[in-house]
Design a protein around this motif. Structure first.
Motif, PDB file in Angstrom:
ATOM      1  N   PRO A 128       0.479  -1.038   0.114  1.00 44.67           N
ATOM      2  CA  PRO A 128      -0.068   0.223  -0.373  1.00 44.67           C
ATOM      3  C   PRO A 128       1.368   0.923   0.422  1.00 44.67           C
ATOM      4  O   PRO A 128       1.834   1.062   0.744  1.00 44.67           O
ATOM      5  N   ALA A 129       0.477   2.338  -0.715  1.00 41.21           N
ATOM      6  CA  ALA A 129       0.841   3.792  -0.702  1.00 41.21           C
ATOM      7  C   ALA A 129       0.167   4.691  -0.948  1.00 41.21           C
ATOM      8  O   ALA A 129       0.767   5.412  -0.175  1.00 41.21           O
ATOM      9  N   SER A 130      -0.835   4.484  -0.081  1.00 40.62           N
ATOM     10  CA  SER A 130      -1.662   5.793  -0.058  1.00 40.62           C
ATOM     11  C   SER A 130      -3.337   4.571  -0.007  1.00 40.62           C
ATOM     12  O   SER A 130      -3.612   3.942  -0.105  1.00 40.62           O
ATOM     13  N   VAL A 131      -3.971   5.986   1.250  1.00 39.87           N
ATOM     14  CA  VAL A 131      -4.755   5.797   1.702  1.00 39.87           C
ATOM     15  C   VAL A 131      -5.917   6.519   1.742  1.00 39.87           C
ATOM     16  O   VAL A 131      -5.724   7.056   1.773  1.00 39.87           O
ATOM     17  N   THR A 132      -7.343   5.481   1.512  1.00 42.49           N
ATOM     18  CA  THR A 132      -8.031   6.742   1.977  1.00 42.49           C
ATOM     19  C   THR A 132      -9.697   6.326   2.694  1.00 42.49           C
ATOM     20  O   THR A 132      -9.317   4.891   2.572  1.00 42.49           O
ATOM     21  N   PRO A 459       6.810  -0.082   2.420  1.00 45.25           N
ATOM     22  CA  PRO A 459       4.653  -0.732   1.700  1.00 45.25           C
ATOM     23  C   PRO A 459       4.906  -2.952   1.681  1.00 45.25           C
ATOM     24  O   PRO A 459       3.967  -2.753   1.790  1.00 45.25           O
ATOM     25  N   GLY A 460       6.542  -2.847   2.333  1.00 48.61           N
ATOM     26  CA  GLY A 460       7.222  -4.158   1.230  1.00 48.61           C
ATOM     27  C   GLY A 460       5.460  -4.975   2.519  1.00 48.61           C
ATOM     28  O   GLY A 460       5.821  -5.909   2.842  1.00 48.61           O
ATOM     29  N   LEU A 461       5.354  -4.088   3.998  1.00 48.90           N
ATOM     30  CA  LEU A 461       5.355  -4.721   4.907  1.00 48.90           C
ATOM     31  C   LEU A 461       3.894  -5.418   4.741  1.00 48.90           C
ATOM     32  O   LEU A 461       2.915  -6.157   5.284  1.00 48.90           O
ATOM     33  N   HIS A 462       3.225  -4.529   3.794  1.00 54.19           N
ATOM     34  CA  HIS A 462       1.672  -5.090   2.877  1.00 54.19           C
ATOM     35  C   HIS A 462       0.561  -4.858   4.176  1.00 54.19           C
ATOM     36  O   HIS A 462      -0.324  -5.029   4.610  1.00 54.19           O
ATOM     37  N   VAL A 479      -2.842  -6.598   4.514  1.00 51.46           N
ATOM     38  CA  VAL A 479      -3.784  -6.106   3.055  1.00 51.46           C
ATOM     39  C   VAL A 479      -3.757  -7.068   2.397  1.00 51.46           C
ATOM     40  O   VAL A 479      -4.856  -7.246   2.137  1.00 51.46           O
ATOM     41  N   SER A 480      -2.765  -7.776   2.473  1.00 52.89           N
ATOM     42  CA  SER A 480      -2.450  -9.005   1.616  1.00 52.89           C
ATOM     43  C   SER A 480      -0.896  -9.668   2.555  1.00 52.89           C
ATOM     44  O   SER A 480      -0.478  -9.215   2.822  1.00 52.89           O
ATOM     45  N   PRO A 481      -1.242 -10.953   1.835  1.00 51.19           N
ATOM     46  CA  PRO A 481      -0.462 -12.121   2.237  1.00 51.19           C
ATOM     47  C   PRO A 481       1.062 -11.393   2.236  1.00 51.19           C
ATOM     48  O   PRO A 481       1.305 -10.435   0.457  1.00 51.19           O
ATOM     49  N   SER A 482       2.231 -12.171   2.226  1.00 56.83           N
ATOM     50  CA  SER A 482       3.355 -11.919   1.264  1.00 56.83           C
ATOM     51  C   SER A 482       3.108 -11.888  -0.367  1.00 56.83           C
ATOM     52  O   SER A 482       3.301 -13.355  -0.731  1.00 56.83           O
TER      53      SER A 482
END
Lengths: 482, 161
Positions: A128-132, A459-462, A479-482
């Motif tokens: 994830p790079a941006s959230v809303t 962002p690699g922490l997901h 947000v998702s698995p690795s």
């Protein structure tokens, strides 16, 4: 061996003792890889077919920038037809990548943001790079899969994920068919006004009117969109001419202009007054501009910090903005990656403004002097609150004026002040300890007195981090698995 | 779907024979456990073979995946340690995790922020150049250099305490 440098070097230079594979390892690996390859190929073919069909049916670009000063060829006043909500879905390239055995990384056609979820899975390795957020419903944009191995746009796998329970669980949402930010191309930021109208931007501009099910690219006429915020029934966006390359797409920008569009119209109108052409920073300097909106269309207010340090303000109705202050106490610095503001981080809520002024970064010690200043009269006058903590490099600030709450994201963690910035405490981050507890953050936002969201710098922490207790504690949600 | 073609299979097997022992050994120094090291190295190779065609630099891909898997392992084991601690609240802390005894380089690397840790492991420990690490992590070279500098400074400061 007592010298720290020697100990580090000794550890690094120690010979790695090879570990021979157990018998049959290669065959087991080969079989597992084959199974994954078959699954991925099947799903990639399905995704590609969907996009080809959508591309054949997609109408031309429908919107255009509207500018009151006619005759400027780069900003024609032509008006297109708003995109119909029933347009065939154009899906993002969310598949591929380092999928795990159980993942299902298929680009999801027509998956949209909704209170009940889309039923589609989140692509694996989602970063994830941006959230809303709009109430409990939120979305993140980022890259998924493995760059260079995406089924639709080979280089990048721009993907979206949605949540309807404030980040606890996530589902797949269709994404704009474009790459990660790279010079004048791609998108890396996301804002939704409600669960239907949303914009993906930076540097390109894409719009959806059906919760992300379908996306249309908007013309920007050679300009890049460096910031965009939504409030009331509108989006406001900063357009600029920039020459920054790669992820630094918002670097070396000139000619910033503020535009606004009523949701659903796809017609961008220049905001008249000084916001139509922002004053630049001093000669030889390239500073960022940042935009903050508060409240709704009635009584809502927008604030725009120009590269020169001038603060503009105006209503959220599309009417002219004016100068609130010729110079805030600290000028903006050069933009960080993704257009992230530096030097002066602005937050606003209910007529209260907070500005976190930051010094030049000390890369040697990973510290940064910070000063908190506030204004209670819309930015006309500022007063010093306190010198804030020095730990970490500040990246983002959020406030809730009613509770005198200020939350600061830094590369050394999240810090919270319950007295308007006078005193600070590092927040509890779960899971805490050696990894997440030391996670740096690139963004923090409060969506209510109690609820807020933060994005890790890596962002690699997901993951996204969520607070429901006014920023005292933050919980990681994958947000998702690795 | 055809299996790996013979030539590809031979190339993959050659790479496996050449790289697996060192990769697994590299991982073992980070996780201190042979079984976990094999699991991580095998998973990295599985992902590599599943992506076999079109990879410019299979070795950097391998180490990048292994770095991510090590990070996941550290996170998981950290959670387990914390769960055990909460279950045994009031009991003496596990001496293995007493701060005074936990100050070795590996533990300090594990405790680095993820942004610094990946760059540090790939550059200093895996031996990739700054440009290569920048490409692998998708960051500008200057950022990687700064991250490496920060990482060393933090380790040095922690070891000097």
């Amino acid at each position: 061996m007592s010298d720290p440098e020697d100990r580090i070097d000794a550890w690094l230079n120690a010979e790695v003792e090879p570990l021979a594979p157990p018998p049959g390892t290669f065959d087991r690996i080969r079989h597992r890889a084959h199974g994954r390859k078959v699954r991925r190929a099947t799903m990639s073919a399905a995704g590609a077919a969907i996009v080809i069909a959508a591309a054949a049916a997609a109408p031309g670009i429908a919107s255009a920038l509207l500018h009151p000063s006619a005759g400027r060829p780069e900003r024609p006043a032509a008006v297109g037809t708003p995109a119909p909500a029933s347009r065939p879905a154009v899906t993002g390239s969310g598949s591929g990548g380092v999928s795990s055995e159980s993942s299902s990384p298929v680009p999801t056609p027509g998956a949209s943001l909704s209170a009940t979820g889309s039923g589609a899975p989140v692509p694996p390795n989602f970063q994830p790079a941006s959230v809303t957020f709009v109430g409990q419903v939120g979305a993140v944009i980022g890259q998924a899969g493995t760059p260079g191995h995406c089924p639709i746009i080979r280089a990048d796998c721009t993907s979206l994920a949605g949540t309807s329970d404030y980040g606890t669980s996530w589902y797949g949402v269709s994404a704009p068919v474009t790459g990660a930010p790279d010079g004048s191309r791609g998108v890396g930021q996301l804002r939704f006004l409600d669960t239907r109208d949303g914009w993906a931007f930076g540097p390109e501009l894409w719009v959806t009117h059906d919760g992300g099910s379908s996306w249309t690219r908007e013309k920007t006429y050679g300009m890049r969109v460096t910031d965009l915020e939504t409030a009331g029934n509108r989006a406001f966006a900063l357009f600029a001419k920039c020459t920054g390359s790669g992820a630094d797409y918002a670097a070396r920008c000139t000619s910033f202009s503020l535009y606004t569009s009523v949701a659903g119209t796809d017609q961008w109108q220049s905001v008249s007054g000084p916001a139509a052409s922002l004053p630049q920073a001093g000669a030889g300097q390239a500073a960022a501009a940042s935009l903050v909106l508060t409240g709704g269309p009635a009584g809502g207010q927008g604030y725009l910090l120009a590269p020169s340090g001038e603060l503009l303000t105006g209503p959220l109705t599309g009417a002219a903005w004016t100068v609130a202050s010729p110079g805030v106490p600290c000028p903006p610095g050069a933009p960080g990656p993704g257009g992230q503001p530096t030097g002066a981080l602005l937050a606003a809520d209910s007529g209260q403004l907070v500005l976190v002024c930051t010094s030049a970064t000390s890369t040697a010690s990973d510290t940064q002097a910070k000063l908190v200043v506030e204004s209670s009269d819309g930015g006309a006058h500022w007063s010093k609150v306190a010198a804030a903590l020095s730990a970490g490099i500040a990246t983002s600030v959020a406030i809730q004026a009613q509770d005198h709450l200020v939350v600061l994201a830094t590369d050394a963690g999240l810090y919270r002040s319950g007295d308007g910035g006078l005193t600070w405490r590092r927040t509890q981050v779960s899971p805490g300890g050696a990894t997440a507890g030391e996670t740096g953050f690139s963004y923090v936002g409060m969506t209510s007195l109690t609820n807020g969201v933060a994005l890790p710098a890596d962002p690699g922490l997901h993951e996204v981090f969520i607070t429901t207790d006014g920023g005292i504690s933050w919980q990681a949600h994958a947000v998702s698995p690795s | 779907m055809a299996r790996l073609r013979t030539a590809d299979r031979e190339a993959a097997e050659d790479l496996f024979n050449a790289c697996y022992p060192r990769l697994a050994g590299w991982v073992r120094r980070l996780v201190d456990d042979d079984e976990t090291a094999h699991e991580i190295a095998s998973e990295a190779f599985t992902r590599l073979l599943a992506r076999w065609s079109g990879l410019d630099n299979p070795q950097s891909y391998l180490y990048m995946i292994a770095t991510n898997l090590v990070r996941d392992h550290w996170r998981k084991s950290g959670r387990e340690r914390r769960a055990i601690r909460s279950l045994t609240a009031g009991a003496p802390l596990d001496p293995a995790y007493h701060p005074a005894q936990d100050v070795d380089v590996r533990a300090l690397i594990e405790a680095l922020p993820p942004r610094l840790r990946s760059a540090f492991l790939l550059h200093y420990y895996a031996g990739f150049g700054v440009r290569e690490v920048a490409a692998m992590l998708g960051r500008p070279e200057g950022t990687v250099k700064a991250d490496l500098h920060h990482a060393r400074a933090r380790l040095k400061a922690a070891l000097g305490d």
